[in-house]
Design a protein around this motif. Structure first.
Motif, PDB file in Angstrom:
ATOM      1  N   ILE A 192      -0.698  11.743  -5.406  1.00 20.44           N
ATOM      2  CA  ILE A 192      -0.668  10.355  -4.961  1.00 20.44           C
ATOM      3  C   ILE A 192      -2.057   9.734  -5.071  1.00 20.44           C
ATOM      4  O   ILE A 192      -2.217   8.585  -5.521  1.00 20.44           O
ATOM      5  CB  ILE A 192      -0.133  10.268  -3.523  1.00 20.44           C
ATOM      6  N   GLU A 193      -3.086  10.486  -4.690  1.00 19.10           N
ATOM      7  CA  GLU A 193      -4.458   9.977  -4.796  1.00 19.10           C
ATOM      8  C   GLU A 193      -4.846   9.729  -6.251  1.00 19.10           C
ATOM      9  O   GLU A 193      -5.506   8.731  -6.564  1.00 19.10           O
ATOM     10  CB  GLU A 193      -5.428  10.967  -4.148  1.00 19.10           C
ATOM     11  N   ASP A 194      -4.444  10.627  -7.156  1.00 20.62           N
ATOM     12  CA  ASP A 194      -4.738  10.441  -8.586  1.00 20.62           C
ATOM     13  C   ASP A 194      -4.090   9.155  -9.103  1.00 20.62           C
ATOM     14  O   ASP A 194      -4.685   8.424  -9.906  1.00 20.62           O
ATOM     15  CB  ASP A 194      -4.241  11.644  -9.393  1.00 20.62           C
ATOM     16  N   TYR A 195      -2.864   8.902  -8.664  1.00 25.16           N
ATOM     17  CA  TYR A 195      -2.150   7.688  -9.077  1.00 25.16           C
ATOM     18  C   TYR A 195      -2.892   6.436  -8.614  1.00 25.16           C
ATOM     19  O   TYR A 195      -3.116   5.502  -9.401  1.00 25.16           O
ATOM     20  CB  TYR A 195      -0.735   7.732  -8.507  1.00 25.16           C
ATOM     21  N   ILE A 196      -3.300   6.409  -7.364  1.00 25.50           N
ATOM     22  CA  ILE A 196      -3.998   5.237  -6.832  1.00 25.50           C
ATOM     23  C   ILE A 196      -5.353   5.053  -7.506  1.00 25.50           C
ATOM     24  O   ILE A 196      -5.747   3.935  -7.873  1.00 25.50           O
ATOM     25  CB  ILE A 196      -4.162   5.371  -5.302  1.00 25.50           C
ATOM     26  N   ASN A 197      -6.097   6.149  -7.706  1.00 25.18           N
ATOM     27  CA  ASN A 197      -7.403   6.057  -8.355  1.00 25.18           C
ATOM     28  C   ASN A 197      -7.280   5.578  -9.796  1.00 25.18           C
ATOM     29  O   ASN A 197      -8.135   4.830 -10.285  1.00 25.18           O
ATOM     30  CB  ASN A 197      -8.110   7.410  -8.302  1.00 25.18           C
TER      31      ASN A 197
ATOM     32  N   LYS B 219       0.839  -1.188   0.000  1.00 21.40           N
ATOM     33  CA  LYS B 219       0.000   0.000   0.000  1.00 21.40           C
ATOM     34  C   LYS B 219       0.874   1.239   0.000  1.00 21.40           C
ATOM     35  O   LYS B 219       2.077   1.180   0.266  1.00 21.40           O
ATOM     36  CB  LYS B 219      -0.933   0.002   1.216  1.00 21.40           C
TER      37      LYS B 219
ATOM     38  N   ARG C 287      -0.336  15.304  -1.986  1.00 23.32           N
ATOM     39  CA  ARG C 287      -1.367  14.336  -1.602  1.00 23.32           C
ATOM     40  C   ARG C 287      -2.284  14.009  -2.779  1.00 23.32           C
ATOM     41  O   ARG C 287      -2.609  12.851  -3.035  1.00 23.32           O
ATOM     42  CB  ARG C 287      -2.205  14.886  -0.447  1.00 23.32           C
ATOM     43  N   MET C 288      -2.702  15.038  -3.505  1.00 24.71           N
ATOM     44  CA  MET C 288      -3.626  14.847  -4.623  1.00 24.71           C
ATOM     45  C   MET C 288      -2.977  14.060  -5.751  1.00 24.71           C
ATOM     46  O   MET C 288      -3.634  13.225  -6.399  1.00 24.71           O
ATOM     47  CB  MET C 288      -4.121  16.201  -5.122  1.00 24.71           C
TER      48      MET C 288
ATOM     49  N   LYS D 131      -6.914   1.869  -9.777  1.00 20.85           N
ATOM     50  CA  LYS D 131      -8.200   1.215  -9.533  1.00 20.85           C
ATOM     51  C   LYS D 131      -9.044   1.191 -10.808  1.00 20.85           C
ATOM     52  O   LYS D 131      -9.673   0.178 -11.126  1.00 20.85           O
ATOM     53  CB  LYS D 131      -8.956   1.945  -8.414  1.00 20.85           C
TER      54      LYS D 131
ATOM     55  N   THR E 179      -0.622  19.771  -0.142  1.00 19.35           N
ATOM     56  CA  THR E 179      -1.915  19.303  -0.650  1.00 19.35           C
ATOM     57  C   THR E 179      -1.777  18.771  -2.067  1.00 19.35           C
ATOM     58  O   THR E 179      -2.364  17.743  -2.425  1.00 19.35           O
ATOM     59  CB  THR E 179      -2.944  20.444  -0.616  1.00 19.35           C
TER      60      THR E 179
END
Length: 225
Positions: free
Chosen positions: A149-154, A102, A146-147, A157, A143
């Motif tokens: 990293i979130e874009d990469y994970i999304n 993760k 963080r965004m 998915k 921020t």
């Protein structure tokens, strides 16, 4: 290695996408965590960073690379000439099916600030891993990290979901072809489900529809107006 394997390796295309670039990031040498709660920026001697660098976030295939870049005097150049070099790198490869892979394995926000993170890096020569601290002067920079990293994970998915749907579609095509060969029955004579693709007309085939005429009751006479 065969010639075909070599050609496949040469023909493989690696897609890179820059997600973020931040001109100023502070890098810290950090101590081990004091408790299981997480890293604390207050333990990092924030007034004396190890280096002031820039940060670049790049997606390379399924990996996310966080590159810490620094400057140094350029050898053989006039005085004052500088060159960029890689100070540190975190090569992240999240596996959604593996709990040990993760994002928290590589990036951990500290528990006492929204502007500082513990970042796992790896020495490319020795393979040794360690955590360093990174922090930002502006909260918006933190921020944005963080965004990214979130874009990469999304995106991972979404790609996994698309791959699963594609696999399901390919299986339905294979099932439809097998059903057509077996006359719509399996080895035990049971009816096989029909895939959507098997319902399409082949070239030269015609569809005939018989429509029965509506029977008129002879006892009912037309009325004149």
């Amino acid at each position: 290695m065969s010639d075909s394997e070599g050609n496949d390796a040469e023909d493989r295309v690696i897609i890179e996408q820059m997600l973020l670039k931040i001109e100023e990031v502070f890098v810290y040498r950090i101590p081990p965590m004091r408790s299981a709660d997480g890293h604390r920026a207050e333990d990092w001697n924030l007034a004396k960073p190890l280096a002031t660098c820039s940060l670049i976030v790049v997606r390379r295939d399924n990996n996310l690379c966080i590159n810490i870049m620094a400057e140094r005097p350029k050898p053989g150049a006039p005085a004052g000439a500088m060159e960029n070099y890689e100070f540190a790198q975190s090569n992240i490869r999240v596996d959604l099916t593996n709990p040990s892979h993760k994002i928290e394995h590589w990036v951990n926000p500290v528990v006492d600030s929204s502007r500082y993170f513990a970042l796992r890096i790896k020495d490319s020569k020795t393979g040794r891993e360690a955590f360093i601290g990174v922090g930002f002067r502006e909260r918006t920079d933190a921020t944005n990290l963080r965004m990214s990293i979130e874009d990469y994970i999304n995106s991972l998915k979404r790609e996994d979901k698309a791959a699963a749907l594609h696999k399901k579609f390919e299986e339905s095509l294979s099932l439809g072809d097998q059903s057509s060969k077996d006359g719509g029955h399996d080895a035990d004579g049971e009816n096989l489900p029909i895939a959507k693709s098997s319902l399409t007309l082949k070239e030269g085939e015609k569809l005939h529809i018989n429509i029965k005429n509506k029977r008129v009751n002879p006892n009912i006479k037309n009325k004149r107006v």
